[in-house]
Enzyme design. Sequence first.
Site, PDB file in Angstrom:
ATOM      1  N   LYS B  78       0.855  -1.205   0.000  1.00 38.82           N
ATOM      2  CA  LYS B  78       0.000   0.000   0.000  1.00 38.82           C
ATOM      3  C   LYS B  78       0.883   1.244   0.000  1.00 38.82           C
ATOM      4  CE  LYS B  78      -3.909   1.852   2.740  1.00 38.82           C
ATOM      5  NZ  LYS B  78      -4.704   1.631   3.966  1.00 38.82           N
ATOM      6  N   SER B 171      -9.579   1.577   3.538  1.00 39.09           N
ATOM      7  CA  SER B 171      -8.818   2.378   2.595  1.00 39.09           C
ATOM      8  C   SER B 171      -7.764   1.593   1.802  1.00 39.09           C
ATOM      9  CB  SER B 171      -8.112   3.524   3.326  1.00 39.09           C
ATOM     10  OG  SER B 171      -7.229   2.995   4.281  1.00 39.09           O
ATOM     11  N   SER B 195      -9.542  -0.798   7.695  1.00 39.35           N
ATOM     12  CA  SER B 195      -9.048  -0.541   6.342  1.00 39.35           C
ATOM     13  C   SER B 195      -8.433  -1.706   5.601  1.00 39.35           C
ATOM     14  CB  SER B 195      -8.038   0.608   6.372  1.00 39.35           C
ATOM     15  OG  SER B 195      -8.718   1.811   6.623  1.00 39.35           O
TER      16      SER B 195
END
Lengths: 456, 524
Positions: B78, B171, B195
Amino acid sequence: LAPWAPVVGLEIHAQISSNSKLFSGSQVQFAAPPNSLVSFFDASLPGTLPVLNRRCVEAAVMTGLALNCSINKKSLFDRKHYFYADLPAGYQITQQRVPIAVNGCLSYSLCIDSKMSQMVTKTVRIKQIQLEQDSGKSLHDDTRSQTLVDLNRAGVGLMEVVMEPDVCCGEEAAAAVRELQLILQTLGSSQAVMAEGQLRVDANVSVHHPGEPYGVRTEVKNINSIRFLAKAIDYEIQRQIEELENGGTILNETRAFDSKLGCTVPMRDKEGKQDYRFMPEPNLPPLILYDTKSLPANMNHQQVINIDWIHERLPDLPSVKRKKLVEKYGILPEHSFTLLNEDGLAEFFESVVKRTQMKPKKVIGWILNDLLSYLKQHSLTVKESPVSSFLLGDLLNLLEKKEISSTAAKQVFAELWKGEGKTPLEIVKEQKLGLLQDQKELEQICQAVIDGQENE
Amino acid sequence: AALNDGLRSQVSAALKEGRVAPTELCQRCLALIKSTKFLNAYITVAEETAMKQAEESEERYKRGQPLGILDGIPVAVKDNFNTAGIETTCASNMLKGYISPYNATVVQKLLDQGAVLLGKTNLDEFAMGSGSTDGVFGPVRNPWSYSKQYKEKSVPKSDSEESDWVITGGSSGGSAAAVSSFTCFAALGSDTGGSTRNPAAHCGVVGLKPTYGLISRHGLIPLVNSMDVPGILTRCVDDAAVLLGSLAGHDPKDSTTIQDDFEPFELPNLTDVSKLSIGIPKEYHAPGLSSEILALWSKAADLFKNAGAKVVEVSLPHTRYSIVCYHVLCTAEVASNMARFDGLEYGHRSDMKDSTESMYAATRREGFNDVVRGRILSGNYFLLKQNYEKYFVKAQKVRRLIANDFVKVFRSGVDILLTPTTLSDAAPYTEFIQEDNRTRSTQDDILTQAANMAGLPAINVPTALSERGLPVGLQFIGRSFQEKQLLTVAKWFEKQVQFPMIQLEEVKRHDSGVFQHQKSASFS
């Protein structure tokens, strides 16, 4: 006219003497090239985390113990937020809620009269000692409308020593700070040299009539020496008294000491009242310290700090050293203060005493009157003295053995001061300063003088 | 080997035996990334460095000296993890073009074990959001939007396929999409309020949130320091255990990691669940929970009961306060953590030159999106001296109550909690953006947030497809540092439900070798 009682509360920031910074591994060094001692964490690169430096904690514990504080076995770290170019993260990590040490006291002495013949001991209470980060430095280049930022100092460990407002004038403040400085230097927890920014003092000053509540206080900053500390405080006290007596009011403001003009001036108001939005530092668990009783059995000793262990290994503090000097050598307490006040002077004294048969009570006069005044005149430190303790010792032996008079001794000393490498004995011979013991020779000289007079 | 193979059982063996080469795996993944570009799962693809890593891995295999199971395995990370030499943006204008000089500890660990870093995945800006729709590089599309399963079930709203796609959740949407679409074998996400688990549920992959303090956060750009954890996204539970084993353990650079030694483990094949006690927290029957998911949850509980486990209803009474509590604590930490972004040392710097203050203000206004700025303002409000006790301290106290709820339940004999992960399956993008980020986060975090409050490990296991043909997952929450037990139960459950494999046209095209159509992603 009702008397005024000045109230002074000192806040002292002492830079911790350590190899690396409080929360990162970058080096601590004075006057290094700009931005050469900055780790990723110091530069606040995103994703970096603080790691507590053990040595800094030990320094704070030592200092707390030396100032008779209670060491908090559990203390916490907090973030203090404000925006400034020299604060990369936008917050400083400090200890606002529960600092590492609290409730101590510092004893210091003052001379009652100018002849240094009577000393009185006073104490100032220590509210707390907290660990916190130093900020970087910013230089404002007004001609080019830019600010230059050097982060070498950002993140260096500081001990903030907060004193209760027990001090009432410049002289007391100076004496208290001087004693603190000596203690820190003895412990080695800080080199505490004000000129290098290792010891910074801010003074909170107010005046009131005894019996009435405290007056509004101002904070005086930008004080670069102990001498200026006394001046700044005394000026500010006077300024406030005059202002109030003229019907004015005191603003709760920050003032800077202008050493050239010898007065305090209001500082550029940064942003009015600041709300620092304190918040616990989430990346540092509570700091847990142990003593011998609470130390768990199978704890890795690299991971823990034992307060008792540190206490046992504290060196003699200045007050103890002075007492020992007085007891051992029979000198006056005032003398012991002066000895400790000059870096290296006590050692010099003891070295001379060892070398000579002269009694310490007499040696001290030579040290404090002759050596010290020469040093002061030439702005030299004891280390830089052209007269070594050996040379002085030899000189004093000549005096003690009555081989020279005390007047001659002073002359020899002046000669030694030139640092030409001659021994006292050589100088005596050269300048024919030896005391004549021969009765006949003396009579001859006297007769010659008398004869000479008669001829006029 | 196929792109859908499990790491330990198949890919690793294939690499060792030379049936497939690391460079080949890498190339296949890179090609698939290119042909699935429309998903917008990747912000940066590090093609050159990845191939180089693959080549080095190949050398090691040739010498018979692979570094471990992860050697040669393509992974994605990420874009809020620092990667040296590769841009780290957090999907924000503030860090566009920012090249970090250091690797996050977890990234370094992956590289040290020979993993091949394909690139950085897309997210909500600074990990604030539950849709992966609010980053400056645009939203991430759920691969299932293009799956045969979804296309068959869904009624197209318009002629253009373009507007029917569904969100990944967030997210860590980019990482979830990357794993779901087979462009990598595992991906790192982060989990602060759900997330990792939320997008895992929407994308039909395994999403593990480890216990706080187990995996180092050094190098993870923080959202909420006291709740953030690196998250693990994989296609099966066994793979999650492999990743966990390679990442967990004390890091001297992160003072919030525990000191105890961590022993990587292989998951046993649980056959007897009769000694297990599964707790069903009644408060997780939250308002807005779809009837579909409610039914699935119930079915799962029955599954355990019928297999002999003890299934009991439990109560976590303070669950309903967790969202408002999270709002206070999260925004407060955000306000603090974002204070360093002033344009002075790195990142975007505004051209405004009138003064330091105006430069700071302009930089931050230009660099941050509305969501970030909103949270900073809220957070600063809560931290004001006059508000601190009322909000921040109060929230911390409530946090303690929430954590205690779990302690009590686990102490009463319950081993694992079983809950839904999300309120419904993935929403279409056009519908999702009707509400603002704050509203969405408030709604979507409700089932996942409390585990972050309490620091507990939790995992999403893909369970079944919804009526619309989209993945639905269920969540298991375990005791602190009992990941082995948690993953063992999750693995048993995964085997029972046999979640179907996504049928993506693009994947079929690229996995020409030994593509084996399998009904489930789990292996016996």
